[in-house]
Scaffold this active site. Structure first.
Site, PDB file in Angstrom:
ATOM      1  N   ARG A 140     -60.264 -42.426  20.906  1.00 54.94           N
ATOM      2  CA  ARG A 140     -60.330 -42.019  22.449  1.00 54.94           C
ATOM      3  C   ARG A 140     -59.764 -41.016  22.519  1.00 54.94           C
ATOM      4  O   ARG A 140     -59.783 -40.088  24.020  1.00 54.94           O
ATOM      5  CB  ARG A 140     -60.449 -42.989  23.633  1.00 54.94           C
ATOM      6  CG  ARG A 140     -61.357 -43.881  23.351  1.00 54.94           C
ATOM      7  CD  ARG A 140     -60.810 -45.829  24.270  1.00 54.94           C
ATOM      8  NE  ARG A 140     -59.980 -46.274  22.206  1.00 54.94           N
ATOM      9  CZ  ARG A 140     -59.120 -47.484  22.981  1.00 54.94           C
ATOM     10  NH1 ARG A 140     -59.443 -48.332  24.891  1.00 54.94           N
ATOM     11  NH2 ARG A 140     -58.390 -48.152  22.431  1.00 54.94           N
ATOM     12  N   GLY A 173     -58.278 -53.227   9.967  1.00 56.26           N
ATOM     13  CA  GLY A 173     -58.149 -54.356  11.012  1.00 56.26           C
ATOM     14  C   GLY A 173     -56.868 -54.234  11.028  1.00 56.26           C
ATOM     15  O   GLY A 173     -56.046 -54.000  10.120  1.00 56.26           O
TER      16      GLY A 173
HETATM   17  C1  UD1 Z   1     -54.717 -54.162  20.141  1.00 59.51           C
HETATM   18  C2  UD1 Z   1     -55.415 -56.346  20.303  1.00 59.51           C
HETATM   19  C3  UD1 Z   1     -55.217 -56.636  21.453  1.00 59.51           C
HETATM   20  C4  UD1 Z   1     -54.555 -56.070  22.229  1.00 59.51           C
HETATM   21  C5  UD1 Z   1     -54.017 -54.961  22.264  1.00 59.51           C
HETATM   22  C6  UD1 Z   1     -53.146 -53.601  22.875  1.00 59.51           C
HETATM   23  C7  UD1 Z   1     -56.021 -56.569  17.799  1.00 59.51           C
HETATM   24  C8  UD1 Z   1     -57.930 -57.072  17.236  1.00 59.51           C
HETATM   25  N1  UD1 Z   1     -56.752 -56.173  19.195  1.00 59.51           N
HETATM   26  O1  UD1 Z   1     -56.082 -53.735  20.002  1.00 59.51           O
HETATM   27  O2  UD1 Z   1     -55.298 -57.875  21.539  1.00 59.51           O
HETATM   28  O3  UD1 Z   1     -54.835 -56.335  23.898  1.00 59.51           O
HETATM   29  O4  UD1 Z   1     -53.403 -54.296  20.875  1.00 59.51           O
HETATM   30  O5  UD1 Z   1     -52.607 -52.404  22.871  1.00 59.51           O
HETATM   31  O6  UD1 Z   1     -55.298 -56.211  16.946  1.00 59.51           O
HETATM   32  N2  UD1 Z   1     -54.039 -50.463  12.617  1.00 59.51           N
HETATM   33  C9  UD1 Z   1     -53.704 -50.153  12.259  1.00 59.51           C
HETATM   34  N3  UD1 Z   1     -54.477 -50.923  10.827  1.00 59.51           N
HETATM   35  C10 UD1 Z   1     -56.438 -51.116  11.731  1.00 59.51           C
HETATM   36  C11 UD1 Z   1     -56.010 -50.985  12.382  1.00 59.51           C
HETATM   37  C12 UD1 Z   1     -55.645 -51.081  13.544  1.00 59.51           C
HETATM   38  O7  UD1 Z   1     -52.923 -49.662  11.355  1.00 59.51           O
HETATM   39  O8  UD1 Z   1     -56.945 -50.960  10.516  1.00 59.51           O
HETATM   40  C13 UD1 Z   1     -53.387 -50.106  14.265  1.00 59.51           C
HETATM   41  C14 UD1 Z   1     -53.603 -49.357  14.992  1.00 59.51           C
HETATM   42  O9  UD1 Z   1     -53.314 -47.953  14.465  1.00 59.51           O
HETATM   43  C15 UD1 Z   1     -52.903 -48.899  16.198  1.00 59.51           C
HETATM   44  C16 UD1 Z   1     -52.558 -50.721  15.866  1.00 59.51           C
HETATM   45  O10 UD1 Z   1     -53.013 -51.014  14.957  1.00 59.51           O
HETATM   46  O11 UD1 Z   1     -51.833 -48.824  16.215  1.00 59.51           O
HETATM   47  C17 UD1 Z   1     -53.667 -51.575  17.478  1.00 59.51           C
HETATM   48  O12 UD1 Z   1     -55.085 -50.765  16.837  1.00 59.51           O
HETATM   49  P1  UD1 Z   1     -55.478 -50.422  17.699  1.00 59.51           P
HETATM   50  O13 UD1 Z   1     -57.085 -50.242  17.531  1.00 59.51           O
HETATM   51  O14 UD1 Z   1     -55.565 -49.812  19.114  1.00 59.51           O
HETATM   52  O15 UD1 Z   1     -56.215 -52.302  19.137  1.00 59.51           O
HETATM   53  P2  UD1 Z   1     -56.345 -52.249  19.890  1.00 59.51           P
HETATM   54  O16 UD1 Z   1     -58.474 -52.186  19.699  1.00 59.51           O
HETATM   55  O17 UD1 Z   1     -56.008 -51.689  21.179  1.00 59.51           O
HETATM   56 CA    CA Z   2     -54.318 -49.436  21.303  1.00 58.81          CA
END
Ligand code: UD1
Ligand code: CA
Length: 500
Positions: free
Chosen positions: A22, A89
């Protein structure tokens, strides 16, 4: 504030593998800057005082650059990075981290790399709640007026946490819940591992959601707590450029508040940009629109006036930096005055009580005690002796197109206005240089140097010239009248001729 007990049974895992779609950027989300630092750096610095056994950063998108940033901060607490590829994830990210987590660790704090407003105290309180509550998981939650797309904390009738439900899976009733998941948690590892292994990608994104582990723990009758953050802003992530600007604003305000607490006056602090490593002494006044960047160090009783930008500067006690000064990698000595509209480039050393005035540029030069260059000058690769006066428009010609050369000006020297000093050149102590000189040879101490065309006064010349011009104009005037008569009579014959 809670006393920070060494958490050597705890590992910290920072999730930073995501792209940050985003933001619509070429740069990985966690490398974007807020409050003068990459956001991941701010998150790591918030974790470091916990003195955990290790900090693990899960990297993926732009893994090399993100890992380089993280590892460079590893001086106090060991920081390791681990690559998650592909990114499947938040649950998958923790599965990948598992092999790097110390066998001695009993607890893990998991947090996203994009929440730079989180404070150490809040993490410490989360860990404390988790330990006291003997929980399997403790979630940091927050109550938001607009829960946006955050996952929601679902509680049962007794208020016990049941599950985290992602925005895309909410029932209509759950959509009304305002308590959200910050993605900042503490887990007891032996309870977490079996749940993590059981995660399934049964959701819209076909990802392994760490949030699903909460309902699994509850199904196993484990204790899950959610601690509501006292300041909801602390858990906000930087998902959009607007979020990034908001985080920057909060971090800048915190820095300004820290300086004010230490005795610095700041007017309109919301307009002032101060980097985290900057220091300033008591009774210093910072005016609106000032930027203090990098490793700038400002003494006590200084005035940093409006619109000035100081980068990696040292400003000593009692110095005045006039409006709109632009200075980098230089020093302003005690009681010295610089600006308005001064420019200091790397290596300018303005000593005690010296004055650098408007539209004066100084580079790699020492301006000794009490010397003055008050107007419109360039001083480069020069040494200006104590008490010397540099006239308006003086230029050190330090560059010959190939190499740079030095100008040495002695103690108490007077350089007249509009002097060009062609380096290498020296002006001895106490010497005078006449205005408008082009100095190409050394000037001995106490001498007067004149290096310009000698003036010639031709007496009465101007008066004679005026008389000559007047005489030449007489016939020219009458012929002009004829010409204008002709010109006017043609286009407007009636009106003009009637009047005549
Ligand atoms: C996540 C939470 C959500 C919460 C929100 C708060 C989950 C499924 N959901 O959603 O409940 O309200 O954060 O901000 O966890 N990341 C990795 N590897 C991956 C995916 C993500 O390292 O495969 C890291 C991202 O870089 C980020 C963090 O995990 O720093 C959160 O991931 P993001 O995709 O932003 O989760 P949200 O959809 O925001
Ligand atoms: Ca996030």
């Amino acid at each position: 504030m809670l006393a920070l007990m060494a958490a050597n049974d705890t590992s910290i895992v920072i999730l930073a593998a995501g792209k940050g779609t985003r933001l619509r950027s070429d740069l990985a989300k966690v490398l974007h800057r807020a409050g003068g630092r990459p956001i991941l750096e701010t998150v790591i610095r918030a974790c470091q005082p916990l003195k955990a056994a290790q900090i693990l950063v899960v990297v993926g998108h732009q893994a090399q650059e993100v890992a380089a940033l993280a590892e460079q901060l590893g001086a106090q607490t060991p920081i390791q990075t681990i690559v998650q590829h592909p990114q499947r994830g938040t649950g998958h990210a923790l599965q990948v981290a598992k092999r790097a987590i110390r066998k001695s660790a009993k607890l893990v704090i998991v947090l996203p790399g994009d929440a730079p407003l989180l404070r150490t105290e809040t993490l410490a309180a989360l860990l404390d709640t988790h330990r006291r509550g003997e929980a399997a998981a403790t979630i940091l939650s927050a109550e938001l007026a607009d829960p946006g797309a955050y996952g929601r904390i679902v509680r049962d009738a007794e208020g016990r946490v049941q599950a985290i439900v992602e925005d895309t899976s909410l029932t209509p009733e759950q959509r009304a819940i305002r308590e959200v998941n910050s993605a900042i948690y503490c887990f007891t590892l032996e309870k977490l591992w079996p749940c993590l292994a059981a995660l399934r990608p049964e959701n819209a994104h076909r990802e392994l959601y760490l949030t699903d582990a909460i309902a699994m723990l509850r199904a196993r009758n484990e204790r899950v707590l959610a601690q509501i953050a006292s300041d909801a802003n602390e858990v906000l992530g930087c998902n959009t450029r607007a979020d990034l600007a908001g985080a920057d604003r909060v971090l800048r305000a915190r820095k300004a508040a820290e300086l004010m607490d230490s005795g610095v006056t700041i007017y309109l602090p919301e307009t002032v940009v101060v980097d985290p490593d900057v220091t300033a002494g008591p009774d210093t006044v910072i005016e609106p629109g000032v930027q203090l960047l990098g490793k700038t160090r400002i003494g006590a009783h200084c005035q940093i006036r409006t619109g000035s930008i100081l980068h990696d500067m040292r400003v000593d006690d009692g110095a005045i930096v006039g409006p709109h000064t632009n200075a980098i990698a230089s020093r302003i000595g005690p009681g010295a005055t610089v600006g308005p509209f001064a420019r200091l480039r790397p290596g300018a050393d303005i000593r005690a009580g010296a004055h650098i005035g408007n539209f004066v540029e100084v580079k790699k030069s020492v301006v000794h005690e009490g010397a003055k260059a008050n107007h419109l000058s360039y001083l480069g690769d020069a040494s200006i002796g104590p008490g010397a006066n540099i006239g308006a428009g003086t230029i050190t010609c330090n560059y010959d197109g190939i190499a740079k050369h030095e100008t040495k000006i002695g103690k108490g020297v007077f350089i007249g206005s509009d002097t060009a000093l062609v380096a290498p050149v020296r002006v001895g102590d106490g010497a005078y240089v006449a205005a408008g000189s082009v100095i190409t040879e050394n000037v001995p101490a106490d001498a007067l140097a004149l290096a310009r065309g000698r003036q010639v006064n031709k007496l009465g010349w101007a008066k004679a010239r005026r008389r000559e011009l007047a005489a030449a104009k007489k016939p020219a005037k009458s012929s002009k009248r004829h010409a204008s008569h002709r010109a006017k009579s043609k286009p407007r014959p009636r009106a003009k001729s009637r009047r005549r």
